[in-house]
Design a protein around this motif. Sequence first.
Motif, mmCIF file in Angstrom:
data_model
loop_
_atom_site.group_PDB
_atom_site.id
_atom_site.type_symbol
_atom_site.label_atom_id
_atom_site.label_comp_id
_atom_site.label_asym_id
_atom_site.label_seq_id
_atom_site.Cartn_x
_atom_site.Cartn_y
_atom_site.Cartn_z
ATOM 1 N N THR A 276 -57.501 -22.017 -6.580
ATOM 2 C CA THR A 276 -58.069 -21.173 -5.512
ATOM 3 C C THR A 276 -58.621 -22.005 -4.346
ATOM 4 O O THR A 276 -59.372 -21.473 -3.520
ATOM 5 C CB THR A 276 -59.199 -20.291 -6.072
ATOM 6 O OG1 THR A 276 -60.242 -21.144 -6.598
ATOM 7 C CG2 THR A 276 -58.699 -19.369 -7.162
ATOM 8 N N SER B 15 -59.068 -16.475 -11.762
ATOM 9 C CA SER B 15 -57.719 -16.584 -11.222
ATOM 10 C C SER B 15 -56.828 -17.466 -12.093
ATOM 11 O O SER B 15 -57.282 -18.452 -12.679
ATOM 12 C CB SER B 15 -57.758 -17.160 -9.801
ATOM 13 O OG SER B 15 -56.461 -17.371 -9.308
ATOM 14 N N LEU C 130 -58.057 -9.452 1.551
ATOM 15 C CA LEU C 130 -56.627 -9.735 1.661
ATOM 16 C C LEU C 130 -56.272 -11.071 1.021
ATOM 17 O O LEU C 130 -55.230 -11.202 0.361
ATOM 18 C CB LEU C 130 -56.200 -9.727 3.132
ATOM 19 C CG LEU C 130 -56.201 -8.360 3.826
ATOM 20 C CD1 LEU C 130 -55.873 -8.523 5.305
ATOM 21 C CD2 LEU C 130 -55.210 -7.414 3.157
ATOM 22 N N MET C 131 -57.146 -12.058 1.176
ATOM 23 C CA MET C 131 -56.880 -13.374 0.595
ATOM 24 C C MET C 131 -56.959 -13.337 -0.927
ATOM 25 O O MET C 131 -56.112 -13.896 -1.625
ATOM 26 C CB MET C 131 -57.841 -14.408 1.166
ATOM 27 C CG MET C 131 -57.590 -14.752 2.626
ATOM 28 S SD MET C 131 -58.632 -16.082 3.246
ATOM 29 C CE MET C 131 -60.258 -15.342 3.107
ATOM 30 N N THR C 132 -57.970 -12.684 -1.464
ATOM 31 C CA THR C 132 -58.114 -12.632 -2.921
ATOM 32 C C THR C 132 -57.064 -11.730 -3.561
ATOM 33 O O THR C 132 -56.690 -11.944 -4.715
ATOM 34 C CB THR C 132 -59.513 -12.125 -3.313
ATOM 35 O OG1 THR C 132 -59.772 -10.867 -2.674
ATOM 36 C CG2 THR C 132 -60.576 -13.126 -2.899
ATOM 37 N N SER C 133 -56.563 -10.740 -2.830
ATOM 38 C CA SER C 133 -55.543 -9.848 -3.386
ATOM 39 C C SER C 133 -54.218 -10.559 -3.613
ATOM 40 O O SER C 133 -53.372 -10.073 -4.376
ATOM 41 C CB SER C 133 -55.335 -8.642 -2.457
ATOM 42 O OG SER C 133 -54.778 -9.054 -1.217
ATOM 43 N N GLN C 134 -54.018 -11.708 -2.971
ATOM 44 C CA GLN C 134 -52.787 -12.472 -3.153
ATOM 45 C C GLN C 134 -52.802 -13.313 -4.428
ATOM 46 O O GLN C 134 -51.781 -13.862 -4.827
ATOM 47 C CB GLN C 134 -52.557 -13.372 -1.940
ATOM 48 C CG GLN C 134 -52.356 -12.605 -0.643
ATOM 49 C CD GLN C 134 -52.284 -13.524 0.567
ATOM 50 O OE1 GLN C 134 -52.319 -14.743 0.442
ATOM 51 N NE2 GLN C 134 -52.188 -12.939 1.755
ATOM 52 N N LYS D 30 -53.362 -14.055 -8.584
ATOM 53 C CA LYS D 30 -53.157 -13.426 -9.879
ATOM 54 C C LYS D 30 -54.354 -13.758 -10.763
ATOM 55 O O LYS D 30 -54.803 -14.902 -10.796
ATOM 56 C CB LYS D 30 -51.867 -13.929 -10.528
ATOM 57 C CG LYS D 30 -50.613 -13.639 -9.734
ATOM 58 C CD LYS D 30 -50.348 -12.147 -9.664
ATOM 59 C CE LYS D 30 -49.041 -11.864 -8.922
ATOM 60 N NZ LYS D 30 -48.759 -10.416 -8.816
#
Length: 310
Positions: free
Chosen positions: A192, A188, A161-165, A167
């Motif tokens: 990060t 990214s 969930l954190m990495t999906s936020q 770009k």
Amino acid sequence: MEKKNVTSITIIHLLGLQIPHSIRFLIFFLFLIIYCVTICGNLLIITLVSCSKTLHSPMYFFLSQLSVSDILLITDILPNMLHSVLFKEAILSFSDCHTQFYFFAFSEMSECLLLTAMSYDRYLAICKPLHYNLAMNFQICWIMVTACWFLSFLAITIHTLMTSQLKFCGPGIVDHFFCDLDPILQLSCYDTTNVQLEVTFVNVIIVITPFFITIASYFYIISAILKISSITGRHKVFLTCSSHLTVVSIFYGTLVCVYLLPSKGQSGNTTKFISLLYTVGTPLLNPIIYSLRNQDLKQAVAKIINHSNQ
């Protein structure tokens, strides 16, 4: 946060291991044999624990769950790596790369927790033998195993969930043989730092804390063994936990080398080699270590062989 002026990523190029062309096929068949041996070895342990009444104990129940985790780990890593060995790189969609990381992290976290459960089992068996049957019955074992799998699922879901936020920007080139978290975060478009801090917090709970629990368990185990007056008695008791101690040392030793030691000064090939030890080596060695040092498993195999020959 500064944004990179590059295109969004849809494809990931895993560069894999840098192997000379002259030995490429040799390395491919070597890893293929390792994969087959690992799957067969861990399936053998799962089958023996399920079918042999002499192995219906908490220690072997946890061992069978560890084998499930090892099968999941090596199946997630090796097929793509075999492809990259033959074709010099593996091409994945960005979602497939995330999926590979998901199952890799899930199996690694579950292994940390299962090894901790096994160390607690050995602690009770050696330090609290009179309370062992009450404190480690099969209902408690199932609760502990379910907690291990659930906590691993919860932790990696938080990671996802954190990495999906974030770009992610191209070019999507990863100099590794699988999609680990750090190589993904390096793609990214944004800073990060916050994600890395949150991931570190989760890892402290799921990985670091179980490690210290394991260390504490073995502190009490070794203290109890040293109090045994007979050398033969010490040796016999130590054998009951030597396989687990060996597996724990290999597993955490390689994790420390990859994730805790400074990466500066280490070449990419060095990091890849150490990563091989816990993604490929550990699932291979676990059933071998337990089989070589465990008389119960040897006897269970012998009974099956004798029964099939009759």
